[in-house]
Design an enzyme around this catalytic site. Sequence first.
Site, mmCIF file in Angstrom:
data_model
loop_
_atom_site.group_PDB
_atom_site.id
_atom_site.type_symbol
_atom_site.label_atom_id
_atom_site.label_comp_id
_atom_site.label_asym_id
_atom_site.label_seq_id
_atom_site.Cartn_x
_atom_site.Cartn_y
_atom_site.Cartn_z
ATOM 1 N N SER A 181 0.840 -1.196 0.000
ATOM 2 C CA SER A 181 0.000 0.000 0.000
ATOM 3 C C SER A 181 0.878 1.249 0.000
ATOM 4 C CB SER A 181 -0.953 -0.057 1.198
ATOM 5 O OG SER A 181 -1.978 0.907 1.087
ATOM 6 N N GLU A 290 -8.297 -2.159 -2.747
ATOM 7 C CA GLU A 290 -7.540 -3.015 -3.654
ATOM 8 C C GLU A 290 -7.897 -2.736 -5.113
ATOM 9 O OE1 GLU A 290 -4.433 -5.811 -4.144
ATOM 10 O OE2 GLU A 290 -5.142 -4.585 -2.469
ATOM 11 N N HIS A 321 -7.414 -5.806 0.082
ATOM 12 C CA HIS A 321 -6.321 -5.016 0.643
ATOM 13 C C HIS A 321 -6.082 -5.470 2.082
ATOM 14 C CE1 HIS A 321 -3.977 -1.524 -0.615
ATOM 15 N NE2 HIS A 321 -4.081 -0.999 0.610
#
Length: 344
Positions: A181, A290, A321
């Site tokens: 991330s 995501e 994610h």
Amino acid sequence: MRFGRAAGPKRSTGRRVTPRGWRNRILAVGAAALALPIAAGVAAPTVAIAAPAHSPVLRAPAGGFEDLMVPSVMGPIKVQVQWAARGGNAALYLLDGLRARDDRNAWSFETNALQQFGNDNITLVMPVGGQSSFYTDWYSPSNTNGQKTTYKWETFLSKELPAFLEGYGVSRTNNAVAGLSMGGSGALALAAYHRDVFKYAASYSGYLNISAPGMREAIRVAMLDAGRFNVDSMAAPWSPAWLRMDPFVFAPQLKGLPMYISAASGLPGQFDKPNSAVGAFNTGNAMALEALSLVNTRAFQARLATLKIPAQFDFPAQGTHSWKYWEGELFKSRNGILDATGGW
């Protein structure tokens, strides 16, 4: 936990030790006294006199795990380390996400990263802290949450930390860097601008096209949610700093760098099994984050293709994610990391 520059465990080396004199003894006592408040709550910290810069200090037993306090312009930074299994000089820096904690790097407990590299001749370096920092050097402290210190994470990760670890026999130049991330774009930026330090980079679910329409606004909202940080303290609106942080823009500087880059579809997979309303809400957020990462990463893939820069890409058909998916992506990139650094 160790404090100061390259403080090592006491071991008998058989060498004659030259007395350091009263001045050095007083300095050593002062350093130990300063370390005590930081060490509150830590059992029996080892504080030792720093070794000469030209001679690495004996490290913890090969393969051991240790918390270090590393000096920086931001103040002491905690760094969790798993030493190379056989004393090798390679290192893998593992960068955290937007909600990085102040007590532990999430790679050390949300994943099996320590086990993945437990038998390899590479040191895992996991810096602690840096919430919402994007691992870059900021202009000023955030004025929306009372931050006292200006973030200088690029300086720390590219200069101060490698210099400190050199005292333990870890090379300044034989390093890989990987992040998820926020840490994904951070890893690519560190490798792009510091090729003398990092020879491999991996991004898992990173945001790699942050100049795209709406991305700066999305980052502003995310940083306010994660610690109430003001994005303008990181990069003023329309300043060159935004372009410098954007992998899509600095992509030409990645030429010749081995890379692993991944993002999943955002569709729920084997690790998404919410059993409550809160769980369903979190899964929904992870799906959206995501999907946004996938759009960014696909654009970055096209950018590299235009520049004829090769990289290993992975786009799983399922995955959100979340940490268990990043654990799997770390394993997929493991061979490339070890090949680039000789950490087998």
